[in-house]
Design a protein around this motif. Structure first.
Motif, PDB file in Angstrom:
ATOM      1  N   ASN A 116       0.808  -1.229   0.000  1.00  0.00           N
ATOM      2  CA  ASN A 116       0.000   0.000   0.000  1.00  0.00           C
ATOM      3  C   ASN A 116       0.835   1.270   0.000  1.00  0.00           C
ATOM      4  N   ASP A 117       2.166   1.143   0.108  1.00  0.00           N
ATOM      5  CA  ASP A 117       2.965   2.365  -0.001  1.00  0.00           C
ATOM      6  C   ASP A 117       3.549   2.529  -1.410  1.00  0.00           C
ATOM      7  N   GLN A 118       3.033   1.739  -2.346  1.00  0.00           N
ATOM      8  CA  GLN A 118       3.489   1.870  -3.735  1.00  0.00           C
ATOM      9  C   GLN A 118       2.286   2.057  -4.659  1.00  0.00           C
ATOM     10  N   LYS A 119       2.634   2.376  -5.916  1.00  0.00           N
ATOM     11  CA  LYS A 119       1.595   2.377  -6.957  1.00  0.00           C
ATOM     12  C   LYS A 119       1.837   1.183  -7.868  1.00  0.00           C
ATOM     13  N   ALA A 120       0.797   0.734  -8.541  1.00  0.00           N
ATOM     14  CA  ALA A 120       0.982  -0.363  -9.503  1.00  0.00           C
ATOM     15  C   ALA A 120       1.948   0.096 -10.597  1.00  0.00           C
ATOM     16  N   LYS A 121       2.677  -0.866 -11.143  1.00  0.00           N
ATOM     17  CA  LYS A 121       3.642  -0.548 -12.199  1.00  0.00           C
ATOM     18  C   LYS A 121       2.936   0.140 -13.373  1.00  0.00           C
ATOM     19  N   ARG A 122       3.592   1.168 -13.901  1.00  0.00           N
ATOM     20  CA  ARG A 122       3.025   1.864 -15.052  1.00  0.00           C
ATOM     21  C   ARG A 122       3.553   1.215 -16.334  1.00  0.00           C
ATOM     22  N   TYR A 123       2.671   0.978 -17.275  1.00  0.00           N
ATOM     23  CA  TYR A 123       3.059   0.377 -18.554  1.00  0.00           C
ATOM     24  C   TYR A 123       3.041   1.441 -19.640  1.00  0.00           C
ATOM     25  N   GLU A 124       3.599   1.119 -20.787  1.00  0.00           N
ATOM     26  CA  GLU A 124       3.551   2.055 -21.903  1.00  0.00           C
ATOM     27  C   GLU A 124       2.095   2.236 -22.345  1.00  0.00           C
ATOM     28  N   VAL A 177      -5.356   2.835 -18.260  1.00  0.00           N
ATOM     29  CA  VAL A 177      -5.671   4.026 -19.042  1.00  0.00           C
ATOM     30  C   VAL A 177      -4.383   4.848 -19.062  1.00  0.00           C
ATOM     31  N   ASN A 178      -3.871   5.084 -20.248  1.00  0.00           N
ATOM     32  CA  ASN A 178      -2.585   5.780 -20.393  1.00  0.00           C
ATOM     33  C   ASN A 178      -1.493   5.074 -19.584  1.00  0.00           C
ATOM     34  N   GLY A 179      -1.533   3.761 -19.569  1.00  0.00           N
ATOM     35  CA  GLY A 179      -0.497   2.969 -18.895  1.00  0.00           C
ATOM     36  C   GLY A 179      -0.726   2.772 -17.415  1.00  0.00           C
ATOM     37  N   GLU A 180      -1.720   3.477 -16.847  1.00  0.00           N
ATOM     38  CA  GLU A 180      -1.936   3.388 -15.395  1.00  0.00           C
ATOM     39  C   GLU A 180      -3.055   2.411 -15.052  1.00  0.00           C
ATOM     40  N   SER A 181      -2.797   1.564 -14.067  1.00  0.00           N
ATOM     41  CA  SER A 181      -3.795   0.594 -13.622  1.00  0.00           C
ATOM     42  C   SER A 181      -4.964   1.318 -12.957  1.00  0.00           C
ATOM     43  N   CYS A 182      -6.179   1.057 -13.429  1.00  0.00           N
ATOM     44  CA  CYS A 182      -7.380   1.700 -12.864  1.00  0.00           C
ATOM     45  C   CYS A 182      -8.415   0.638 -12.524  1.00  0.00           C
ATOM     46  N   GLY A 183      -9.199   0.899 -11.489  1.00  0.00           N
ATOM     47  CA  GLY A 183     -10.320   0.020 -11.152  1.00  0.00           C
ATOM     48  C   GLY A 183     -11.578   0.583 -11.795  1.00  0.00           C
ATOM     49  N   PHE A 184     -12.337  -0.248 -12.484  1.00  0.00           N
ATOM     50  CA  PHE A 184     -13.592   0.183 -13.115  1.00  0.00           C
ATOM     51  C   PHE A 184     -14.774  -0.375 -12.327  1.00  0.00           C
TER      52      PHE A 184
END
Ligand code: HXC
Length: 449
Positions: free
Chosen positions: A186-194, A249-256
Motif C-alpha cells: 500500500n505504499d506503492q503504486k501499480a507498475k506503469r506500462y507504456e 488508461v494511459n499505462g496506469e492501472s485503474c479500477g472500473f
C-alpha cells in the motif's frame, strides 16, 4: 504421532518471483493428513505471513485442506485464529491471494475469505464450512461436494470466488495477469506500462442506444477507453448487474465500477452493492484510481430485496465511495436516477471529476414514473389521459431528464461527447493524482458491514 504428519506437516512455504518481483507463498499438501491444519502446520503458514508483511510483498496461499486437524484438538483452532489475525493485519497493506486447489473445508475457508482475491478451478475447488457428511447427519440431506461448494457455486451464487478457471494452468495465468495490475504494497503504486490506444473496433459513439430501455454491454464502453481494449474482469459470473475489474488508461492501472444494463437493467441490489463496495475499498487501499460508468435506474425494488437488507448492503457503496481518497472519475453514460445517481460516485460523495454524455438523464426517477406521480391529477382529469400522459413525460424529460440541470449546479463538471471520454479520463487521472485530502481523525469508521 503419525509419521505422515511429520512429513512437512502438510504444508510448504517459501518465496519466489512473479515477473521478477518477490512474493511469499504457501501450499498445503493434501497427501499429508488431508492437508489438515495442526499447530506446526499453522506456524509454518504464520511464519511466511509475517515475512510477507515485513517485506511488504504479496502473499499467495494455495489451499488444499480438510480443515482443522481433528487429532490436534484446540491447537488446530488456535492455529486458525493466528492465521485469521494475520490476514486481518495484512489487509490493505499487502495484496493477499488465495487459490483453492482441492477441498477447503471447515476452518480452512475463512483465511481465503479474509484475503483480497480467491481463485477457483472447475472440478478441483471445493469450499464449505460443513461438508456433505455433516449435512447428511444433521439435516438428512444428500448433496455432492460440487453442488454444495464447487467452483461454479462460488463463482456464480455465493460470490466467495473472484476468478474462475477451467484448468490449473489457466488459473496460474490469471494470477500472474492480476499481479500486473497491483502494487506490491500500500505504499506503492501499480507498475506503469507504456500507453496503448484502444482497438478501433470499439466505436464509443455507437455503443449506448439512445432509447433508455435498450440494453448494451458496458464492457464495450470500458474496452473503448482502455489501453489495448484490455479489461480484466473480477467476479464476472456473480452479481453481473455490476461490472468490476482492472484496465489500464494511459499505462496506469485503474479500477472500473460500472452498471451493466445487460443484466437487471443495471440496478444496484444486495449482491452488486457488496461486490462494488469491496472492490472500491480494495482500490482505495492500494492507490488504484477508480473510474465509474453510470447507467442506473436505481436500487432494485421488491420484498425479497428489502428483507435481504438492501438498505444495509446498498449503504456500503455510499460508504466505500465517500471514504475513498484515490482519484475518482465518474462518467454518466445514460440513466442516473435516484439513489443510484448518488451512490455511483457522484460529486456529493466527492468524485474528483464528473462527466456526463449529452444523452444522460439525471433525475429523482425515470420520466414515466415521475410524470404519473406529479401530474396524476392533470392526466386523469384530461379529456385524453394517454395523450396528456405522453405530453407530461415529454415535458418532464425536457425539464429534468438531461445532464444540464446537474451541470448548471456544478454536480457535473462537463457535458462531453462520448469520443472525448478517454482523452478526458487521462487528463482527470493526471490532475487528480496530485490531490491531497484529509479525513477527520478517527481510529476507524464503522461501515455497514
Ligand atoms: C485430520 C483429516 C481431516 C481432518 C481429512 N483428513 N480431513 N485428518 N483432520 N480435518 C485425512 C483423512 O483421515 C484421510 O487420512 C486423508 O486426510 C484424506 O481424507 P479422505 O477423506 O480420504 O479424502 P477425500 O475422500 O478426498 O475427502 C476429503 C474431505 C474429507 C472432503 C476433505 O476428508 C472431509 O470431509 N474431511 C473433514 C472435513 C471437515 O469437516 N473439516 C472440518 C474440521 S473442523 P488417511 O490417513 O486415511 O489418508 C474445522 C473447524 C475449524 O475445521 C473452525 C475454525 C474457524
Amino acid at each position: 504421532m503419525d509419521k505422515k504428519i511429520l512429513h512437512g506437516d502438510g504444508v510448504i512455504i517459501g518465496t519466489g518471483t512473479i515477473y521478477g518481483q518477490s512474493v511469499c507463498i504457501f501450499a498445503q499438501d493434501f497427501t499429508v493428513a488431508g492437508g489438515s491444519l495442526g499447530l506446526m502446520h499453522a506456524r509454518k503458514i504464520t511464519k511466511i505471513m509475517d515475512h510477507a508483511l515485513k517485506m511488504r510483498v504479496p502473499l499467495i496461499g494455495i489451499n488444499d485442506s480438510g480443515g482443522a486437524r481433528i487429532q490436534e484438538g484446540v491447537n488446530s483452532l488456535a492455529g486458525y485464529g493466528e492465521i485469521f489475525f494475520r490476514n486481518t493485519l495484512s489487509s490493505g497493506v499487502i495484496p493477499q491471494i488465495s487459490v483453492i486447489l482441492g477441498p477447503c473445508a471447515g476452518g480452512a475457508v475463512y483465511s481465503p475469505a479474509l484475503t483480497d482475491f480467491v481463485f477457483v478451478v472447475d472440478k478441483i475447488s471445493k469450499m464449505f464450512i460443513t461438508g456433505p457428511e455433516v449435512i447428511k447427519t444433521v439435516l438428512g440431506e444428500e448433496i455432492s461436494m460440487d453442488d454444495l461448494g464447487g467452483a461454479k457455486v462460488h463463482s456464480e451464487i455465493s460470490g466467495n470466488a473472484h476468478f474462475y478457471a477451467e484448468s490449473e494452468l489457466e488459473c496460474f495465468e490469471q494470477i500472474k495477469k492480476l499481479m500486473t495490475y497491483l502494487p506490491w504494497s500500500n505504499d506503492q503504486k501499480a507498475k506503469r506500462y507504456e500507453t496503448r490506444e484502444p482497438d478501433q473496433k470499439y466505436k464509443i459513439d455507437e455503443i449506448v442506444p439512445d432509447d433508455p430501455r435498450q440494453p448494451y454491454d458496458v464492457r464495450d464502453v470500458i474496452k473503448a477507453v482502455a489501453d489495448d481494449s484490455e479489461f480484466f474482469e473480477i467476479q464476472e459470473y456473480w452479481a453481473a448487474n455490476i461490472v468490476i475489474g482492472f484496465a489500464r488508461v494511459n499505462g496506469e492501472s485503474c479500477g472500473f465500477v460500472c452498471n451493466q444494463p445487460l443484466v437487471l437493467a443495471g440496478v444496484l441490489d444486495v449482491d452488486s452493492a457488496d461486490k462494488a463496495a469491496r472492490f472500491i475499498r480494495f482500490c482505495d487501499a492500494f492507490n488504484i484510481p477508480v473510474i465509474t460508468f453510470v447507467d442506473i435506474p436505481g436500487y432494485l425494488p421488491g420484498v425479497e430485496q428489502e428483507h435481504s437488507g438492501v438498505i444495509r448492503h446498498g449503504a456500503k457503496v455510499l460508504y466505500a465511495y465517500s471514504e475513498a481518497t484515490v482519484p475518482k472519475m465518474t462518467v454518466i453514460l445514460r440513466k442516473a436516477y435516484g439513489g443510484g445517481y448518488i451512490a455511483m460516485s457522484s460529486r456529493h460523495l466527492r468524485a474528483d471529476f464528473v462527466f456526463a454524455w449529452p444523452g444522460a438523464e439525471i433525475a429523482v426517477m425515470g420520466p414515466e414514473g415521475a410524470a404519473n406521480i406529479i401530474f396524476r391529477k392533470e392526466i386523469t382529469e384530461s379529456g385524453n389521459p394517454e395523450e396528456t400522459r405522453k405530453q407530461k413525460v415529454k415535458e418532464y424529460k425536457q425539464k429534468f431528464a438531461n445532464p444540464y440541470v446537474a451541470a448548471a449546479r456544478g454536480y457535473v463538471d462537463s457535458v462531453i461527447e462520448p469520443s472525448e471520454t478517454r482523452k478526458l479520463l487521462i487528463h482527470a487521472i493526471e490532475v487528480a493524482s496530485k490531490k491531497s485530502t484529509s479525513m477527520p481523525k478517527k481510529k476507524h469508521g464503522v461501515p455497514p458491514f
